[in-house]
Design a protein around this motif. Sequence first.
Motif, PDB file in Angstrom:
ATOM      1  N   SER A  25       0.828  -1.205   0.000  1.00 62.53           N
ATOM      2  CA  SER A  25       0.000   0.000   0.000  1.00 62.53           C
ATOM      3  C   SER A  25       0.865   1.259   0.000  1.00 62.53           C
ATOM      4  CB  SER A  25      -0.915   0.014   1.223  1.00 62.53           C
ATOM      5  OG  SER A  25      -1.618   1.228   1.290  1.00 62.53           O
ATOM      6  N   ASP A  27      -0.423   4.245   0.769  1.00 70.35           N
ATOM      7  CA  ASP A  27      -1.015   5.235   1.678  1.00 70.35           C
ATOM      8  C   ASP A  27      -0.104   5.630   2.838  1.00 70.35           C
ATOM      9  OD1 ASP A  27      -3.230   5.236   0.061  1.00 70.35           O
ATOM     10  OD2 ASP A  27      -4.383   3.872   1.334  1.00 70.35           O
ATOM     11  N   LEU A  30       2.646   7.881   1.637  1.00 72.19           N
ATOM     12  CA  LEU A  30       2.195   9.251   1.384  1.00 72.19           C
ATOM     13  C   LEU A  30       2.054  10.020   2.697  1.00 72.19           C
ATOM     14  CD1 LEU A  30      -0.429   8.669  -1.444  1.00 72.19           C
ATOM     15  CD2 LEU A  30       1.818   9.761  -1.652  1.00 72.19           C
ATOM     16  N   ALA A  31       1.534   9.344   3.726  1.00 71.12           N
ATOM     17  CA  ALA A  31       1.410   9.992   5.036  1.00 71.12           C
ATOM     18  C   ALA A  31       2.784  10.309   5.614  1.00 71.12           C
ATOM     19  CB  ALA A  31       0.621   9.091   5.986  1.00 71.12           C
ATOM     20  N   ALA A  53       5.919   5.590  -2.613  1.00 67.75           N
ATOM     21  CA  ALA A  53       4.475   5.587  -2.864  1.00 67.75           C
ATOM     22  C   ALA A  53       4.192   5.452  -4.358  1.00 67.75           C
ATOM     23  CB  ALA A  53       3.841   6.860  -2.307  1.00 67.75           C
ATOM     24  N   ALA A  58       0.939   4.814  -6.495  1.00 68.56           N
ATOM     25  CA  ALA A  58       0.285   6.104  -6.239  1.00 68.56           C
ATOM     26  C   ALA A  58       0.543   7.040  -7.413  1.00 68.56           C
ATOM     27  CB  ALA A  58       0.805   6.729  -4.953  1.00 68.56           C
ATOM     28  N   GLU A  64      -0.008  16.159  -3.759  1.00 71.50           N
ATOM     29  CA  GLU A  64       1.316  15.565  -3.609  1.00 71.50           C
ATOM     30  C   GLU A  64       2.382  16.400  -4.323  1.00 71.50           C
ATOM     31  OE1 GLU A  64      -1.784  12.932  -2.662  1.00 71.50           O
ATOM     32  OE2 GLU A  64      -1.433  13.757  -4.655  1.00 71.50           O
TER      33      GLU A  64
END
Length: 134
Positions: A25, A27, A30-31, A53, A58, A64
Amino acid sequence: MLARRQLRKEARADFEDAAKRIPGSADAHLALARIFVYSLPDLDRALAEFHQAETLGAKPGPRETEAQADAYRIRAQQVESFAPREAWQAAQAARALYRQAGDFDRAKEHLQELATIHQPGAKKAPARRSHRWR
């Protein structure tokens, strides 16, 4: 202040744990990238997380793109006084990314902030004088 710092560190640890638990993943990466841009500024780690990511599928959108530009802008502003060449390079990267982000959030405002960072060693060309022959 100490409590906020602790919360940032805990958030980083939680997202790092999530990245390990769900390795496919994007996610959590990105966090983490956002944490390394805004909460615990570290350009290299932020860019590495954005890259990871993207590797995981992503697709960077304007949010972003602006966050990456913010990371470069922050770096440029941090090093401007003692590493002008690095500041110029970071500012150039930020400028390109802000232009990609277009009208998103504060991209135009931040792009204007970079106007104060100039290429090191760039000198203005002397004014050309016209010569009159008599």
